[in-house]
Design an enzyme around this catalytic site. Structure first.
Site, PDB file in Angstrom:
ATOM      1  N   LYS A  18       0.688   9.908   8.024  1.00  0.00           N
ATOM      2  CA  LYS A  18       1.003   8.533   8.427  1.00  0.00           C
ATOM      3  C   LYS A  18       1.695   8.490   9.796  1.00  0.00           C
ATOM      4  O   LYS A  18       1.509   7.540  10.559  1.00  0.00           O
ATOM      5  CB  LYS A  18       1.868   7.866   7.360  1.00  0.00           C
ATOM      6  CG  LYS A  18       1.156   7.664   6.024  1.00  0.00           C
ATOM      7  CD  LYS A  18      -0.112   6.839   6.174  1.00  0.00           C
ATOM      8  CE  LYS A  18      -0.774   6.520   4.843  1.00  0.00           C
ATOM      9  NZ  LYS A  18      -1.965   5.662   4.976  1.00  0.00           N
ATOM     10  N   SER A  56       2.741   3.945   7.205  1.00  0.00           N
ATOM     11  CA  SER A  56       3.717   3.792   6.126  1.00  0.00           C
ATOM     12  C   SER A  56       5.112   3.978   6.710  1.00  0.00           C
ATOM     13  O   SER A  56       5.275   4.642   7.742  1.00  0.00           O
ATOM     14  CB  SER A  56       3.477   4.854   5.045  1.00  0.00           C
ATOM     15  OG  SER A  56       4.550   4.884   4.117  1.00  0.00           O
ATOM     16  N   TYR A  65       1.826  13.586   3.270  1.00  0.00           N
ATOM     17  CA  TYR A  65       1.593  12.144   3.421  1.00  0.00           C
ATOM     18  C   TYR A  65       2.338  11.597   4.636  1.00  0.00           C
ATOM     19  O   TYR A  65       1.779  10.842   5.446  1.00  0.00           O
ATOM     20  CB  TYR A  65       2.037  11.422   2.150  1.00  0.00           C
ATOM     21  CG  TYR A  65       1.686   9.957   2.095  1.00  0.00           C
ATOM     22  CD1 TYR A  65       0.378   9.547   1.841  1.00  0.00           C
ATOM     23  CD2 TYR A  65       2.656   8.978   2.258  1.00  0.00           C
ATOM     24  CE1 TYR A  65       0.049   8.204   1.775  1.00  0.00           C
ATOM     25  CE2 TYR A  65       2.346   7.631   2.180  1.00  0.00           C
ATOM     26  CZ  TYR A  65       1.029   7.254   1.936  1.00  0.00           C
ATOM     27  OH  TYR A  65       0.717   5.915   1.865  1.00  0.00           O
ATOM     28  N   SER A  75     -11.916  -1.368  -1.976  1.00  0.00           N
ATOM     29  CA  SER A  75     -12.326  -1.814  -3.302  1.00  0.00           C
ATOM     30  C   SER A  75     -11.164  -2.199  -4.207  1.00  0.00           C
ATOM     31  O   SER A  75     -11.362  -2.791  -5.271  1.00  0.00           O
ATOM     32  CB  SER A  75     -13.168  -0.736  -3.991  1.00  0.00           C
ATOM     33  OG  SER A  75     -12.403   0.440  -4.212  1.00  0.00           O
ATOM     34  N   ARG A  76      -9.941  -1.888  -3.792  1.00  0.00           N
ATOM     35  CA  ARG A  76      -8.788  -2.232  -4.640  1.00  0.00           C
ATOM     36  C   ARG A  76      -7.500  -2.216  -3.822  1.00  0.00           C
ATOM     37  O   ARG A  76      -7.477  -1.820  -2.667  1.00  0.00           O
ATOM     38  CB  ARG A  76      -8.666  -1.268  -5.819  1.00  0.00           C
ATOM     39  CG  ARG A  76      -8.514   0.189  -5.441  1.00  0.00           C
ATOM     40  CD  ARG A  76      -8.705   1.099  -6.648  1.00  0.00           C
ATOM     41  NE  ARG A  76      -8.660   2.511  -6.303  1.00  0.00           N
ATOM     42  CZ  ARG A  76      -7.561   3.272  -6.359  1.00  0.00           C
ATOM     43  NH1 ARG A  76      -6.416   2.738  -6.754  1.00  0.00           N
ATOM     44  NH2 ARG A  76      -7.607   4.544  -6.032  1.00  0.00           N
ATOM     45  N   ILE A  96       5.086  -1.248  -2.105  1.00  0.00           N
ATOM     46  CA  ILE A  96       4.124  -2.305  -2.372  1.00  0.00           C
ATOM     47  C   ILE A  96       3.599  -2.157  -3.800  1.00  0.00           C
ATOM     48  O   ILE A  96       3.313  -1.047  -4.251  1.00  0.00           O
ATOM     49  CB  ILE A  96       2.933  -2.254  -1.387  1.00  0.00           C
ATOM     50  CG1 ILE A  96       3.432  -2.297   0.063  1.00  0.00           C
ATOM     51  CG2 ILE A  96       1.954  -3.389  -1.665  1.00  0.00           C
ATOM     52  CD1 ILE A  96       4.142  -3.575   0.463  1.00  0.00           C
ATOM     53  N   GLY A 105     -11.345   2.023   2.022  1.00  0.00           N
ATOM     54  CA  GLY A 105     -10.478   1.883   0.850  1.00  0.00           C
ATOM     55  C   GLY A 105     -10.371   0.434   0.433  1.00  0.00           C
ATOM     56  O   GLY A 105      -9.321  -0.019  -0.017  1.00  0.00           O
TER      57      GLY A 105
END
Length: 247
Positions: free
Chosen positions: A159, A142, A155, A14-15, A188, A12
């Site tokens: 996590k 997270s 999610y 690339s951004r 974030i 992950g």
């Protein structure tokens, strides 16, 4: 922090947080292998951005939830870079819904990328790190993996699973000079949060003792420390990067 002659794999990457981590490590002299899915142009752009730091940078399309694809990309990185020193498990997706409305595909997709993807990458680098008797594994969890969150059962579960996986791997590999740690970001500023209204952002800030939304660089700084020689005696830890939100 000096990462000269080290190679980092950033899933992950690339951004967002992943790119910030890759940038921080490249600034320290690390060679970077970016793993990404989706738009190829993002991978190309990230490679171009990172190349300015004068280290070797390559991009690899890889769905980390795919066991065989993950294995092949790890083998390719080892072949092309000569080895791997840091594994940064950052790839993640969301499919937010209340359990009432969450179907099996929503649950499986998030577990597949976030948790199984982390397992896949650790599995395929495990023997390599053992033979080197060195390695740094840092996985992105997270605060919802610690506290849960309504509408994010899938999610949160993924996590939380990363935390258990991290602690288990840390115990297995500690004697081989390999550390495994996790970071647990709070709110974030990324593509996911930037689209929110100012009203929603202000409500988020009001919950944070530090009174600001975190930046990807805040997370990257902690990851870089965990990869450094200074953190060689830190393993099995989960470090919150949340401005005090989960206190």
């Amino acid at each position: 922090m000096d990462f000269t002659n080290k190679t980092a794999v950033v899933t992950g990457g690339s951004r967002g947080i992943g790119l910030a981590i890759a940038t921080k490590l490249a600034q320290g002299g690390a060679n970077i292998a970016i793993l990404y899915v989706g738009d190829e142009s993002e991978g190309i752009k990230a490679k171009e951005e990172l190349s300015q730091y004068g280290t070797k940078v390559e991009q690899y399309f890889c769905d980390v939830s795919d066991f065989e694809a993950s294995q092949k990309v790890v083998e390719k990185v080892i072949e092309e870079f000569g080895g791997i020193d840091f594994l940064i498990n950052n790839a993640g997706i969301t499919r937010d819904k209340l359990i009432l409305n969450m179907d099996e595909k929503d649950f499986d997709a998030v577990i597949g990328v976030n948790l199984k993807g982390t397992f896949n990458m650790i599995k395929h680098t495990y023997k390599h790190f053992m033979k080197k008797r060195f390695g740094r594994i840092v996985s992105t969890s997270s605060i919802v993996g610690l506290n849960g969150n309504a509408g994010q059962a899938n999610y949160s579960a993924s996590k939380a699973g990363i935390i258990g996986l991290t602690k288990s791997v840390a115990k297995e590999l500690a004697g081989r000079g390999v550390t495994a740690n996790a970071v647990a970001p709070g709110y974030i500023g990324t593509d996911m949060t930037n689209v929110l209204s100012d009203k929603v952002k202000d409500a988020m800030k009001a919950q944070i003792p530090a009174k600001r939304i975190g930046t990807p660089e805040d997370v990257a700084n902690v990851v870089a420390f965990l990869c450094s020689d200074e953190a060689s005696y830190v393993t099995g830890e989960v470090i919150r990067v949340d401005g005090g939100l989960a206190m």
